[in-house]
Design a protein around this motif. Structure first.
Motif, PDB file in Angstrom:
ATOM      1  N   UNK A  17     -26.862  -8.562  -5.386  1.00 30.05           N
ATOM      2  CA  UNK A  17     -26.232  -8.061  -4.154  1.00 30.05           C
ATOM      3  C   UNK A  17     -25.553  -9.159  -3.339  1.00 30.05           C
ATOM      4  N   UNK A  18     -26.021 -10.381  -3.459  1.00 31.97           N
ATOM      5  CA  UNK A  18     -25.443 -11.491  -2.695  1.00 31.97           C
ATOM      6  C   UNK A  18     -24.211 -12.025  -3.442  1.00 31.97           C
ATOM      7  N   UNK A  19     -23.057 -11.993  -2.783  1.00 27.19           N
ATOM      8  CA  UNK A  19     -21.798 -12.358  -3.443  1.00 27.19           C
ATOM      9  C   UNK A  19     -21.805 -13.798  -3.956  1.00 27.19           C
ATOM     10  N   UNK A  20     -22.347 -14.744  -3.188  1.00 26.04           N
ATOM     11  CA  UNK A  20     -22.374 -16.145  -3.622  1.00 26.04           C
ATOM     12  C   UNK A  20     -23.288 -16.313  -4.834  1.00 26.04           C
ATOM     13  N   UNK A  21     -24.436 -15.673  -4.816  1.00 28.18           N
ATOM     14  CA  UNK A  21     -25.349 -15.740  -5.958  1.00 28.18           C
ATOM     15  C   UNK A  21     -24.726 -15.054  -7.177  1.00 28.18           C
ATOM     16  N   UNK A  22     -24.012 -13.956  -6.945  1.00 23.26           N
ATOM     17  CA  UNK A  22     -23.347 -13.246  -8.042  1.00 23.26           C
ATOM     18  C   UNK A  22     -22.287 -14.156  -8.678  1.00 23.26           C
ATOM     19  N   UNK A  23     -21.524 -14.877  -7.860  1.00 27.38           N
ATOM     20  CA  UNK A  23     -20.511 -15.786  -8.385  1.00 27.38           C
ATOM     21  C   UNK A  23     -21.146 -16.874  -9.243  1.00 27.38           C
ATOM     22  N   UNK A  24     -22.269 -17.405  -8.803  1.00 25.90           N
ATOM     23  CA  UNK A  24     -22.965 -18.428  -9.596  1.00 25.90           C
ATOM     24  C   UNK A  24     -23.402 -17.859 -10.946  1.00 25.90           C
ATOM     25  N   UNK A  25     -23.932 -16.651 -10.943  1.00 31.57           N
ATOM     26  CA  UNK A  25     -24.319 -16.004 -12.199  1.00 31.57           C
ATOM     27  C   UNK A  25     -23.111 -15.794 -13.100  1.00 31.57           C
ATOM     28  N   UNK A  26     -22.013 -15.341 -12.499  1.00 32.04           N
ATOM     29  CA  UNK A  26     -20.803 -15.083 -13.282  1.00 32.04           C
ATOM     30  C   UNK A  26     -20.344 -16.332 -14.019  1.00 32.04           C
ATOM     31  N   UNK A  27     -20.415 -17.483 -13.371  1.00 29.18           N
ATOM     32  CA  UNK A  27     -19.965 -18.726 -14.002  1.00 29.18           C
ATOM     33  C   UNK A  27     -20.775 -19.056 -15.243  1.00 29.18           C
TER      34      UNK A  27
END
Length: 110
Positions: A17-27
């Motif tokens: 749900x957290x956009x910054x954490x999601x971006x880290x996962x995406x990388x």
């Protein structure tokens, strides 16, 4: 990382749900130029477009979370798997790998 591990990590992206954490996962899970398509979204390119779509979709999910159903098959650089969104929805995804990350996802709703 096994195919199943990578698919589960991809589903974690959708559950974050957290956009910054999601971006880290995406990388760690998706290539920078990854492409995503499903019946609602055609050809989303890169992390930013997919993350924005995930955020919009999550607003409709409530507390529902994605879970892996079955990895139906995997060969060469592709895999087919089923997923569940709580008890509300199910579907199939075909993913294409580029090394240890996912390059493309084509989703289908059941």
């Amino acid at each position: 990382m096994t195919t199943t591990d990578l698919i589960n990590a991809y589903l974690d992206v959708w559950n974050e749900r957290d956009a910054a954490a999601r971006e880290a996962l995406m990388k760690s899970v998706l290539t920078g130029d990854s492409v995503y398509s499903d019946p609602d979204y055609a050809g989303l390119r890169g992390h930013a477009e997919l993350s924005e779509a995930i955020g919009r979709a999550q607003a409709n999910f409530g507390d529902l979370r994605f879970a892996l159903g079955d990895v139906i098959g995997a060969h060469h650089d592709r895999a087919l798997f089923t997923w569940r969104l709580g008890t509300a929805a199910t579907g199939y995804d075909v993913v294409e790998f580029d090394g240890d990350r996912i390059r493309s996802v084509v989703g289908f709703f059941a």
